[in-house]
Design a protein around this motif. Structure first.
Motif, PDB file in Angstrom:
ATOM      1  N   ALA A 124       0.838  -1.196   0.000  1.00 28.67           N
ATOM      2  CA  ALA A 124       0.000   0.000   0.000  1.00 28.67           C
ATOM      3  C   ALA A 124       0.877   1.252   0.000  1.00 28.67           C
ATOM      4  N   ALA A 125       1.917   1.258   0.852  1.00 26.61           N
ATOM      5  CA  ALA A 125       2.808   2.420   0.930  1.00 26.61           C
ATOM      6  C   ALA A 125       3.519   2.645  -0.406  1.00 26.61           C
ATOM      7  N   LEU A 126       3.879   1.547  -1.057  1.00 25.06           N
ATOM      8  CA  LEU A 126       4.549   1.626  -2.358  1.00 25.06           C
ATOM      9  C   LEU A 126       3.642   2.279  -3.403  1.00 25.06           C
ATOM     10  N   SER A 127       2.355   1.950  -3.354  1.00 24.95           N
ATOM     11  CA  SER A 127       1.429   2.521  -4.343  1.00 24.95           C
ATOM     12  C   SER A 127       1.316   4.028  -4.142  1.00 24.95           C
ATOM     13  N   ILE A 128       1.421   4.467  -2.880  1.00 23.77           N
ATOM     14  CA  ILE A 128       1.349   5.908  -2.594  1.00 23.77           C
ATOM     15  C   ILE A 128       2.624   6.618  -3.057  1.00 23.77           C
ATOM     16  N   SER A 129       3.795   5.991  -2.804  1.00 22.85           N
ATOM     17  CA  SER A 129       5.024   6.671  -3.228  1.00 22.85           C
ATOM     18  C   SER A 129       5.122   6.704  -4.748  1.00 22.85           C
ATOM     19  N   ARG A 130       4.612   5.662  -5.424  1.00 28.82           N
ATOM     20  CA  ARG A 130       4.603   5.685  -6.900  1.00 28.82           C
ATOM     21  C   ARG A 130       3.660   6.763  -7.417  1.00 28.82           C
ATOM     22  N   LEU A 131       2.525   6.913  -6.739  1.00 28.60           N
ATOM     23  CA  LEU A 131       1.563   7.953  -7.149  1.00 28.60           C
ATOM     24  C   LEU A 131       2.209   9.333  -7.030  1.00 28.60           C
ATOM     25  N   CYS A 132       2.864   9.565  -5.890  1.00 26.00           N
ATOM     26  CA  CYS A 132       3.472  10.873  -5.662  1.00 26.00           C
ATOM     27  C   CYS A 132       4.567  11.167  -6.683  1.00 26.00           C
ATOM     28  N   ALA A 133       5.289  10.105  -7.093  1.00 27.48           N
ATOM     29  CA  ALA A 133       6.366  10.299  -8.067  1.00 27.48           C
ATOM     30  C   ALA A 133       5.814  10.532  -9.466  1.00 27.48           C
ATOM     31  N   ALA A 134       4.605  10.027  -9.742  1.00 27.27           N
ATOM     32  CA  ALA A 134       4.102  10.033 -11.119  1.00 27.27           C
ATOM     33  C   ALA A 134       3.212  11.226 -11.429  1.00 27.27           C
ATOM     34  N   THR A 135       2.701  11.903 -10.413  1.00 23.38           N
ATOM     35  CA  THR A 135       1.684  12.915 -10.691  1.00 23.38           C
ATOM     36  C   THR A 135       2.077  14.262 -10.107  1.00 23.38           C
ATOM     37  N   ALA A 136       1.594  15.293 -10.758  1.00 23.99           N
ATOM     38  CA  ALA A 136       1.831  16.649 -10.259  1.00 23.99           C
ATOM     39  C   ALA A 136       0.751  17.054  -9.258  1.00 23.99           C
ATOM     40  N   GLY A 137      -0.163  16.145  -8.967  1.00 23.80           N
ATOM     41  CA  GLY A 137      -1.242  16.463  -8.034  1.00 23.80           C
ATOM     42  C   GLY A 137      -2.536  16.721  -8.771  1.00 23.80           C
ATOM     43  N   GLY A 138      -3.553  17.072  -8.018  1.00 22.84           N
ATOM     44  CA  GLY A 138      -4.884  17.242  -8.592  1.00 22.84           C
ATOM     45  C   GLY A 138      -5.893  16.753  -7.586  1.00 22.84           C
ATOM     46  N   PRO A 139      -7.181  16.975  -7.861  1.00 25.85           N
ATOM     47  CA  PRO A 139      -8.192  16.625  -6.852  1.00 25.85           C
ATOM     48  C   PRO A 139      -8.210  15.133  -6.505  1.00 25.85           C
ATOM     49  N   ALA A 140      -8.017  14.245  -7.493  1.00 21.53           N
ATOM     50  CA  ALA A 140      -8.062  12.808  -7.212  1.00 21.53           C
ATOM     51  C   ALA A 140      -6.890  12.413  -6.318  1.00 21.53           C
ATOM     52  N   THR A 141      -5.700  12.895  -6.665  1.00 27.12           N
ATOM     53  CA  THR A 141      -4.516  12.586  -5.858  1.00 27.12           C
ATOM     54  C   THR A 141      -4.663  13.161  -4.451  1.00 27.12           C
ATOM     55  N   ASP A 142      -5.167  14.379  -4.362  1.00 28.12           N
ATOM     56  CA  ASP A 142      -5.358  14.998  -3.043  1.00 28.12           C
ATOM     57  C   ASP A 142      -6.307  14.155  -2.184  1.00 28.12           C
ATOM     58  N   ALA A 143      -7.394  13.665  -2.796  1.00 29.19           N
ATOM     59  CA  ALA A 143      -8.362  12.859  -2.038  1.00 29.19           C
ATOM     60  C   ALA A 143      -7.703  11.576  -1.527  1.00 29.19           C
ATOM     61  N   VAL A 144      -6.904  10.952  -2.384  1.00 23.52           N
ATOM     62  CA  VAL A 144      -6.239   9.703  -1.993  1.00 23.52           C
ATOM     63  C   VAL A 144      -5.237   9.963  -0.863  1.00 23.52           C
ATOM     64  N   LEU A 145      -4.490  11.053  -0.964  1.00 27.57           N
ATOM     65  CA  LEU A 145      -3.498  11.348   0.078  1.00 27.57           C
ATOM     66  C   LEU A 145      -4.169  11.715   1.407  1.00 27.57           C
ATOM     67  N   ARG A 146      -5.308  12.396   1.336  1.00 26.82           N
ATOM     68  CA  ARG A 146      -6.047  12.705   2.570  1.00 26.82           C
ATOM     69  C   ARG A 146      -6.563  11.417   3.224  1.00 26.82           C
ATOM     70  N   ALA A 147      -7.069  10.495   2.398  1.00 31.88           N
ATOM     71  CA  ALA A 147      -7.569   9.227   2.931  1.00 31.88           C
ATOM     72  C   ALA A 147      -6.421   8.417   3.535  1.00 31.88           C
ATOM     73  N   TRP A 148      -5.272   8.439   2.867  1.00 32.12           N
ATOM     74  CA  TRP A 148      -4.079   7.737   3.362  1.00 32.12           C
ATOM     75  C   TRP A 148      -3.720   8.250   4.757  1.00 32.12           C
ATOM     76  N   ALA A 149      -3.889   9.559   4.956  1.00 35.35           N
ATOM     77  CA  ALA A 149      -3.540  10.171   6.240  1.00 35.35           C
ATOM     78  C   ALA A 149      -4.473   9.734   7.362  1.00 35.35           C
TER      79      ALA A 149
END
Lengths: 313, 95
Positions: free
Chosen positions: A138-163
């Motif tokens: 799960a942590a790996l999927s988050i670090s890959r997401l952060c490396a691959a994207t410049a952000g946006g509402p979908a990424t923000d929602a996922v990172l908030r849920a992760w928190a």
């Protein structure tokens, strides 16, 4: 550029192993079952050879292969419990088992999957095992997401849920259960009938197997159901069969969600993170199913896990 | 389909053209959207003058689900339809 010699050499290993098992090999083509960064899998006749992830060490893999060897009624047993090395990758050899037909997921063996998990969770680990690797994935999927994207509402929602997740579910602290045997990466591709084509169902892929929180193994079906993707009757078949087999991840009756909530959140977030990463790489918007995972992640921030526990009391 | 309350199989019956699912275990009845209205309408045609409306059959709550779950979970809604979404079919088999 030199072609990667792994695939032809892995194929040669599979053929050699198949021919050592029988003098009458029908010798059809060797089929590549998977070719991903974390695994290359080929099949020749009734033998499968798997090259594991490059970072997997013998100390990681050997006790997991030993566990599968000792629990052949639950896990597909490898042909030999000792992995060999090939081009810096660990290789294991397996008998072929017949998978669930991806074209017919309605035939999914939910009861068999639940029954195997319940028995696995009730079985003492037959060898000293490292922690189940679900939270690391799960942590790996988050670090890959952060490396691959410049952000946006979908990424923000996922990172908030992760928190919202506790540290153990983010692989930042040991899991609260260090004794229960878990598969670590359950989905419908992890079930085969052995012997093929109509033997009993067995779990495959021990790469993430270990000791940990057993609810993690129920987390994917729970997440699919919670996100409105898995129909309620299929979820109930799975949950009812798990309880009937005495599975310890949820209470025998009553509301299962206090026990499932963290794992279901984590696997929703993991699947959403992978979906966003994949969609960005393909330069396309999220489809309806992927958006459902992001929407669920978005709602998680409003309902911290502790609150869910208190409501259930 | 299984009963969301006791998980026994549900059987479909036809009452005056209205499809009704009844549980073979607890005998509970599941009505789809609009079916209660259809039954009430039919009944009012039989009884003149209209008697007091019948007690509404108890609709089961949606299966237990987390607070952050999809708002349209339950019998209808959600993203599962008669045919499974291709993207979800792939997800079922992916790490």
């Amino acid at each position: 550029m030199t072609p990667n010699p792994l695939l032809p050499d892995l194929t040669a290993r599979a053929i050699a192993a198949a021919h050592s098992r029988t003098s009458a090999c029908p010798c059809g083509a060797t089929v590549t079952l998977a070719e991903r960064p974390d695994a290359t899998v080929v099949r020749h006749a009734d033998t499968v050879a798997k090259a594991h992830a490059p970072d997997l060490t013998p100390a990681d893999l050997a006790p997991r292969l030993l566990t599968a060897t000792r629990l052949p009624e639950l896990l597909l047993p490898p042909l030999t419990p000792i992995p060999v090395e090939l081009h810096g990758r660990l290789v294991s050899l397996w008998p072929y088992g017949a998978p669930v037909d991806p074209e017919d997921p309605d035939a999914a063996p939910w009861e068999a999957a639940a029954d195997l998990l319940a028995h696995l969770h009730r079985t003492p680990a037959p060898a000293p095992l490292p922690p189940m690797r679900g939270p690391v994935r799960a942590a790996l999927s988050i670090s890959r997401l952060c490396a691959a994207t410049a952000g946006g509402p979908a990424t923000d929602a996922v990172l908030r849920a992760w928190a919202t997740l506790p540290a153990w579910a983010r692989a930042e602290a040991p899991q609260p259960d260090t004794a229960t045997l878990c598969h670590g990466d359950l989905h419908l591709g992890q079930l085969v009938r052995y012997p093929a084509p109509d033997g009993p169902w067995r779990l495959i892929d021990v790469d993430d197997l270990g000791v940990g929180v057993p609810a993690w193994d129920l987390g994917r079906p729970a997440a699919w159901f919670a996100c409105g993707l898995l129909p309620p009757d299929e979820w109930h078949r799975f949950l009812t069969a798990y309880r009937a087999a005495g599975g310890p991840a949820v209470p025998a009756d009553g509301d299962p969600w206090p026990a499932l909530d963290v794992a279901a959140r984590a696997l929703t977030v993991q699947t959403a993170a992978r979906a966003i990463t994949k969609a960005e790489a393909e330069g396309r918007p999220l489809d309806e199913v992927e958006q459902a995972l992001v929407d669920a992640s978005d709602r998680m921030a409003s309902f911290p896990p502790e609150l869910v526990h208190e409501e259930a009391k | 389909m299984q009963c969301p309350k006791c998980h026994a199989p549900m059987h479909t019956y036809n009452r005056n053209g209205v499809q009704i699912e009844q549980c073979s275990g607890c005998r509970g009845i599941f009505l789809d959207y609009g079916e209660l209205e259809a039954l009430t309408r039919l009944e009012s045609q039989y009884a003149q003058p209209a008697p007091p409306p019948p007690a509404a059959p108890q609709a089961y709550p949606a299966p237990q689900a987390p607070a952050w779950g999809a708002p349209h979970g339950g019998h209808h809604g959600g993203h599962y339809g008669h045919k499974r979404h291709k993207s979800f079919g792939h997800m079922l088999f992916s790490s």
